[in-house]
Scaffold this motif. Sequence first.
Motif, PDB file in Angstrom:
ATOM      1  N   GLY A   1     -68.243 164.691   8.218  1.00  0.00           N
ATOM      2  CA  GLY A   1     -69.470 163.917   8.271  1.00  0.00           C
ATOM      3  C   GLY A   1     -70.714 164.734   8.595  1.00  0.00           C
ATOM      4  O   GLY A   1     -71.636 164.233   9.237  1.00  0.00           O
TER       5      GLY A   1
ATOM      6  N   GLN B   1     -67.054 169.133  13.375  1.00  0.00           N
ATOM      7  CA  GLN B   1     -67.690 167.814  13.455  1.00  0.00           C
ATOM      8  C   GLN B   1     -68.811 167.760  14.484  1.00  0.00           C
ATOM      9  O   GLN B   1     -69.627 166.837  14.483  1.00  0.00           O
ATOM     10  CB  GLN B   1     -66.654 166.725  13.750  1.00  0.00           C
ATOM     11  CG  GLN B   1     -66.077 166.762  15.155  1.00  0.00           C
ATOM     12  CD  GLN B   1     -64.896 167.712  15.294  1.00  0.00           C
ATOM     13  OE1 GLN B   1     -64.605 168.489  14.378  1.00  0.00           O
ATOM     14  NE2 GLN B   1     -64.214 167.649  16.424  1.00  0.00           N
TER      15      GLN B   1
ATOM     16  N   LYS C   1     -68.734 167.615   4.357  1.00  0.00           N
ATOM     17  CA  LYS C   1     -69.374 166.316   4.146  1.00  0.00           C
ATOM     18  C   LYS C   1     -68.366 165.162   4.257  1.00  0.00           C
ATOM     19  O   LYS C   1     -68.657 164.141   4.903  1.00  0.00           O
ATOM     20  CB  LYS C   1     -70.062 166.293   2.783  1.00  0.00           C
ATOM     21  CG  LYS C   1     -70.882 165.038   2.514  1.00  0.00           C
ATOM     22  CD  LYS C   1     -72.097 164.922   3.430  1.00  0.00           C
ATOM     23  CE  LYS C   1     -73.156 165.928   3.081  1.00  0.00           C
ATOM     24  NZ  LYS C   1     -74.409 165.735   3.840  1.00  0.00           N
ATOM     25  N   THR C   2     -67.203 165.321   3.633  1.00  0.00           N
ATOM     26  CA  THR C   2     -66.272 164.193   3.543  1.00  0.00           C
ATOM     27  C   THR C   2     -65.348 164.079   4.758  1.00  0.00           C
ATOM     28  O   THR C   2     -65.006 162.975   5.183  1.00  0.00           O
ATOM     29  CB  THR C   2     -65.418 164.290   2.272  1.00  0.00           C
ATOM     30  OG1 THR C   2     -64.670 165.518   2.286  1.00  0.00           O
ATOM     31  CG2 THR C   2     -66.294 164.240   1.030  1.00  0.00           C
ATOM     32  N   GLU C   3     -64.926 165.208   5.314  1.00  0.00           N
ATOM     33  CA  GLU C   3     -63.967 165.174   6.424  1.00  0.00           C
ATOM     34  C   GLU C   3     -64.631 165.220   7.796  1.00  0.00           C
ATOM     35  O   GLU C   3     -64.088 164.699   8.765  1.00  0.00           O
ATOM     36  CB  GLU C   3     -62.976 166.346   6.303  1.00  0.00           C
ATOM     37  CG  GLU C   3     -62.138 166.327   5.042  1.00  0.00           C
ATOM     38  CD  GLU C   3     -61.203 165.135   4.983  1.00  0.00           C
ATOM     39  OE1 GLU C   3     -60.751 164.677   6.058  1.00  0.00           O
ATOM     40  OE2 GLU C   3     -60.929 164.653   3.871  1.00  0.00           O
TER      41      GLU C   3
ATOM     42  N   SER D   1     -72.070 165.656  -5.503  1.00  0.00           N
ATOM     43  CA  SER D   1     -70.675 165.302  -5.723  1.00  0.00           C
ATOM     44  C   SER D   1     -69.729 166.259  -4.990  1.00  0.00           C
ATOM     45  O   SER D   1     -68.574 165.921  -4.728  1.00  0.00           O
ATOM     46  CB  SER D   1     -70.347 165.288  -7.223  1.00  0.00           C
ATOM     47  OG  SER D   1     -70.407 166.594  -7.770  1.00  0.00           O
ATOM     48  N   TRP D   2     -70.221 167.445  -4.649  1.00  0.00           N
ATOM     49  CA  TRP D   2     -69.456 168.400  -3.850  1.00  0.00           C
ATOM     50  C   TRP D   2     -69.927 168.402  -2.396  1.00  0.00           C
ATOM     51  O   TRP D   2     -69.608 169.323  -1.633  1.00  0.00           O
ATOM     52  CB  TRP D   2     -69.570 169.802  -4.432  1.00  0.00           C
ATOM     53  CG  TRP D   2     -68.651 170.026  -5.599  1.00  0.00           C
ATOM     54  CD1 TRP D   2     -68.932 169.838  -6.907  1.00  0.00           C
ATOM     55  CD2 TRP D   2     -67.289 170.465  -5.536  1.00  0.00           C
ATOM     56  NE1 TRP D   2     -67.837 170.129  -7.683  1.00  0.00           N
ATOM     57  CE2 TRP D   2     -66.812 170.516  -6.872  1.00  0.00           C
ATOM     58  CE3 TRP D   2     -66.429 170.812  -4.499  1.00  0.00           C
ATOM     59  CZ2 TRP D   2     -65.507 170.912  -7.177  1.00  0.00           C
ATOM     60  CZ3 TRP D   2     -65.135 171.210  -4.810  1.00  0.00           C
ATOM     61  CH2 TRP D   2     -64.686 171.258  -6.132  1.00  0.00           C
ATOM     62  N   GLY D   3     -70.723 167.409  -2.021  1.00  0.00           N
ATOM     63  CA  GLY D   3     -71.169 167.298  -0.641  1.00  0.00           C
ATOM     64  C   GLY D   3     -72.374 168.147  -0.305  1.00  0.00           C
ATOM     65  O   GLY D   3     -72.726 168.287   0.870  1.00  0.00           O
TER      66      GLY D   3
ATOM     67  N   LEU E   1     -67.580 170.409   0.454  1.00  0.00           N
ATOM     68  CA  LEU E   1     -66.928 169.109   0.283  1.00  0.00           C
ATOM     69  C   LEU E   1     -66.206 168.691   1.559  1.00  0.00           C
ATOM     70  O   LEU E   1     -66.307 167.526   1.988  1.00  0.00           O
ATOM     71  CB  LEU E   1     -65.950 169.172  -0.891  1.00  0.00           C
ATOM     72  CG  LEU E   1     -65.301 167.846  -1.289  1.00  0.00           C
ATOM     73  CD1 LEU E   1     -66.362 166.835  -1.716  1.00  0.00           C
ATOM     74  CD2 LEU E   1     -64.288 168.060  -2.407  1.00  0.00           C
ATOM     75  N   LEU E   2     -65.499 169.620   2.193  1.00  0.00           N
ATOM     76  CA  LEU E   2     -64.801 169.298   3.442  1.00  0.00           C
ATOM     77  C   LEU E   2     -65.795 168.926   4.547  1.00  0.00           C
ATOM     78  O   LEU E   2     -65.572 167.966   5.298  1.00  0.00           O
ATOM     79  CB  LEU E   2     -63.958 170.488   3.892  1.00  0.00           C
ATOM     80  CG  LEU E   2     -62.713 170.806   3.060  1.00  0.00           C
ATOM     81  CD1 LEU E   2     -62.068 172.087   3.553  1.00  0.00           C
ATOM     82  CD2 LEU E   2     -61.719 169.654   3.115  1.00  0.00           C
TER      83      LEU E   2
END
Length: 220
Positions: free
Chosen positions: A90, A63, A86-88, A110-112, A83-84
């Motif tokens: 940021g 992060q 971007k979504t987990e 869609s996969w970040g 994906l992790l």
Amino acid sequence: MRVAIAGAGAVGRSIARELLRNGHEVMLLERSLEHVDPSSVPEAKWVHADACELVSLEAAKLQTYDVVIAATGDDKVNLVLSLLAKTEFGTRRVVARVNDPRNEWLFDPSWGIDVAVSTPRILASLVEEAVSVGDLVRLMTLRQGQANLVEITLPADTPLAGKAVKKLTVTLPRDAALVTILRGGRVIVPQADDSLEGGDELLFVASVEVEDALRTAVGL
């Protein structure tokens, strides 16, 4: 800028060296212990971790990094990490390597993923750019696939020869912009009164939807 790179193979290490030369802070994440070789890129921070495991990424403090580059040789790993990130975590910008061109359609927001890099596509674009005159060639997809960097080489008999840049720019579609002109060994920042010549390589940023209109504006 702080950059985390997953995959410390030849590709990952090369990216790390280039970023370090440019003054950035780099962390290399590598799952295979035999590939963990801090002496090969001593300026980078090395972490032995599985880039698909959330706990490992948390321990590496992902992060705190501005950019994540998924550069492993496994497309599945690159997708999961993207994906992790971007979504987990940021992550502001995620760049992912495409190993198999058949998987390229998956590498999207869609996969970040902000930018997908496919070596076969890049090589094909460079070949097209080298041999194509009087046609539009896509060189690179820009942030989140919203626009492309495209190149058009004006043919020798272009009707634009001798005309001012402003004559072209006023006819460009809304979502297209002329960013530079390559002429011989020169890189020209286009000014309104500069003249165009046959053989000029014009670089535009344009959305996919206006590419046909761009061709028309250039007289193709």
